[in-house]
Write a protein that holds these residues in place. Structure first.
Motif, mmCIF file in Angstrom:
data_model
loop_
_atom_site.group_PDB
_atom_site.id
_atom_site.type_symbol
_atom_site.label_atom_id
_atom_site.label_comp_id
_atom_site.label_asym_id
_atom_site.label_seq_id
_atom_site.Cartn_x
_atom_site.Cartn_y
_atom_site.Cartn_z
ATOM 1 N N ALA A 175 17.423 9.701 2.305
ATOM 2 C CA ALA A 175 16.877 9.301 1.003
ATOM 3 C C ALA A 175 15.351 9.189 1.027
ATOM 4 O O ALA A 175 14.753 8.664 0.093
ATOM 5 N N MET A 176 14.727 9.715 2.077
ATOM 6 C CA MET A 176 13.283 9.573 2.230
ATOM 7 C C MET A 176 12.507 10.169 1.048
ATOM 8 O O MET A 176 11.528 9.594 0.590
ATOM 9 N N GLY A 177 12.955 11.307 0.544
ATOM 10 C CA GLY A 177 12.266 11.956 -0.578
ATOM 11 C C GLY A 177 12.214 11.077 -1.811
ATOM 12 O O GLY A 177 11.173 10.950 -2.460
ATOM 13 N N GLN A 178 13.335 10.450 -2.145
ATOM 14 C CA GLN A 178 13.396 9.572 -3.320
ATOM 15 C C GLN A 178 12.460 8.373 -3.141
ATOM 16 O O GLN A 178 11.748 7.991 -4.074
ATOM 17 N N VAL A 179 12.495 7.780 -1.963
ATOM 18 C CA VAL A 179 11.660 6.609 -1.697
ATOM 19 C C VAL A 179 10.182 6.995 -1.728
ATOM 20 O O VAL A 179 9.360 6.277 -2.306
ATOM 21 N N MET A 180 9.833 8.130 -1.135
ATOM 22 C CA MET A 180 8.440 8.594 -1.135
ATOM 23 C C MET A 180 7.942 8.808 -2.563
ATOM 24 O O MET A 180 6.823 8.417 -2.899
ATOM 25 N N LYS A 181 8.777 9.412 -3.393
ATOM 26 C CA LYS A 181 8.387 9.670 -4.782
ATOM 27 C C LYS A 181 8.092 8.355 -5.503
ATOM 28 O O LYS A 181 7.075 8.211 -6.179
ATOM 29 N N ALA A 182 8.980 7.377 -5.342
ATOM 30 C CA ALA A 182 8.797 6.085 -5.998
ATOM 31 C C ALA A 182 7.585 5.340 -5.433
ATOM 32 O O ALA A 182 6.790 4.760 -6.185
ATOM 33 N N ALA A 183 7.423 5.366 -4.115
ATOM 34 C CA ALA A 183 6.317 4.638 -3.484
ATOM 35 C C ALA A 183 4.969 5.262 -3.831
ATOM 36 O O ALA A 183 4.012 4.548 -4.149
ATOM 37 N N MET A 184 4.871 6.584 -3.773
ATOM 38 C CA MET A 184 3.596 7.247 -4.062
ATOM 39 C C MET A 184 3.162 7.043 -5.508
ATOM 40 O O MET A 184 1.971 6.985 -5.802
ATOM 41 N N ALA A 185 4.125 6.904 -6.420
ATOM 42 C CA ALA A 185 3.786 6.626 -7.818
ATOM 43 C C ALA A 185 3.108 5.264 -7.937
ATOM 44 O O ALA A 185 2.197 5.086 -8.749
ATOM 45 N N LYS A 186 3.542 4.312 -7.131
ATOM 46 C CA LYS A 186 2.959 2.962 -7.178
ATOM 47 C C LYS A 186 1.658 2.870 -6.387
ATOM 48 O O LYS A 186 0.788 2.076 -6.717
ATOM 49 N N VAL A 187 1.533 3.668 -5.347
ATOM 50 C CA VAL A 187 0.351 3.624 -4.487
ATOM 51 C C VAL A 187 -0.869 4.208 -5.211
ATOM 52 O O VAL A 187 -1.963 3.668 -5.118
ATOM 53 N N GLN A 188 -0.675 5.301 -5.924
ATOM 54 C CA GLN A 188 -1.717 5.945 -6.733
ATOM 55 C C GLN A 188 -3.062 6.103 -6.019
ATOM 56 O O GLN A 188 -4.083 5.614 -6.462
ATOM 57 N N GLY A 189 -3.045 6.774 -4.867
ATOM 58 C CA GLY A 189 -4.293 7.093 -4.184
ATOM 59 C C GLY A 189 -4.912 5.954 -3.394
ATOM 60 O O GLY A 189 -5.999 6.108 -2.850
ATOM 61 N N ARG A 190 -4.262 4.807 -3.325
ATOM 62 C CA ARG A 190 -4.836 3.678 -2.587
ATOM 63 C C ARG A 190 -4.353 3.621 -1.142
ATOM 64 O O ARG A 190 -4.679 2.690 -0.418
ATOM 65 N N ALA A 191 -3.588 4.634 -0.730
ATOM 66 C CA ALA A 191 -3.163 4.761 0.667
ATOM 67 C C ALA A 191 -2.874 6.231 0.946
ATOM 68 O O ALA A 191 -2.399 6.951 0.070
ATOM 69 N N ASP A 192 -3.156 6.668 2.147
ATOM 70 C CA ASP A 192 -2.926 8.050 2.536
ATOM 71 C C ASP A 192 -1.425 8.327 2.589
ATOM 72 O O ASP A 192 -0.641 7.477 3.019
ATOM 73 N N GLY A 193 -1.026 9.513 2.162
ATOM 74 C CA GLY A 193 0.387 9.881 2.134
ATOM 75 C C GLY A 193 1.040 9.833 3.504
ATOM 76 O O GLY A 193 2.211 9.455 3.625
ATOM 77 N N SER A 194 0.288 10.174 4.552
ATOM 78 C CA SER A 194 0.872 10.140 5.895
ATOM 79 C C SER A 194 1.170 8.706 6.323
ATOM 80 O O SER A 194 2.156 8.448 7.016
ATOM 81 N N ARG A 195 0.331 7.778 5.878
ATOM 82 C CA ARG A 195 0.553 6.362 6.179
ATOM 83 C C ARG A 195 1.814 5.859 5.478
ATOM 84 O O ARG A 195 2.631 5.159 6.079
ATOM 85 N N VAL A 196 1.972 6.245 4.204
ATOM 86 C CA VAL A 196 3.156 5.863 3.443
ATOM 87 C C VAL A 196 4.399 6.486 4.069
ATOM 88 O O VAL A 196 5.418 5.818 4.262
ATOM 89 N N SER A 197 4.317 7.758 4.415
ATOM 90 C CA SER A 197 5.445 8.476 5.006
ATOM 91 C C SER A 197 5.907 7.821 6.300
ATOM 92 O O SER A 197 7.108 7.637 6.529
#
Length: 152
Positions: free
Chosen positions: A122-144
């Motif tokens: 389910a990583m893809g779903q979680v990444m999509k939801a998390a990145m929407a909330k992060v909005q550029g305030r954290a690097d995608g690799s860090r979130v991943s």
């Protein structure tokens, strides 16, 4: 009301008057990237980009500079690496403050709860939801990395 695009251009003029060669060079490079983006979006070279797009371009430029600095450092070219990191620092000044580890963990945990994820599939779903909330305030690799650790 001044936009981020206008602020970058005003800062370029200020750095030129102050004869700050390194800052002037860095700002010229990012303004060229902004103009290329404006042309690609059909606004023309004089078009004004919204702040969100400017932040995305600046984020991309920061990432490029950090990657280049790592490559230069690996090749033993410390002066070039330092120059790239200095440019990245100029661009970061225009970006929103980065999230702390605690804030990012809270966002990822909320995204996991929101999506009902229970495993790595389910990583893809979680990444999509998390990145929407992060909005550029954290690097995608860090979130991943954090999502992967939480779902394992």
């Amino acid at each position: 009301m001044s936009t981020l695009h206008d602020q970058v251009e005003a800062d370029l003029r200020t750095s030129m008057k102050a004869r700050d060669k390194q800052r002037t060079s860095a700002l010229r490079l990012v303004i060229a990237a902004l103009k290329n983006t404006a042309v690609a979006e059909g606004l023309g070279p004089q078009g004004r980009l919204p702040d969100a797009t400017v932040q995305k371009v600046l984020g991309t430029e920061v990432k490029r500079r950090r990657e280049a600095a790592a490559a230069f450092a690996e090749a033993g070219r410390e002066e070039s690496a330092a120059s790239e990191l200095a440019e990245a620092a100029v661009y970061e000044a225009y970006l929103p403050a980065q999230l702390t580890d605690e804030e990012l963990t809270a966002i990822v945990d909320a995204a996991i709860a929101e999506t009902g994820a229970d495993g790595p599939q389910a990583m893809g779903q979680v990444m999509k939801a998390a990145m929407a909330k992060v909005q550029g305030r954290a690097d995608g690799s860090r979130v991943s990395a954090l999502v992967k650790a939480r779902l394992s």
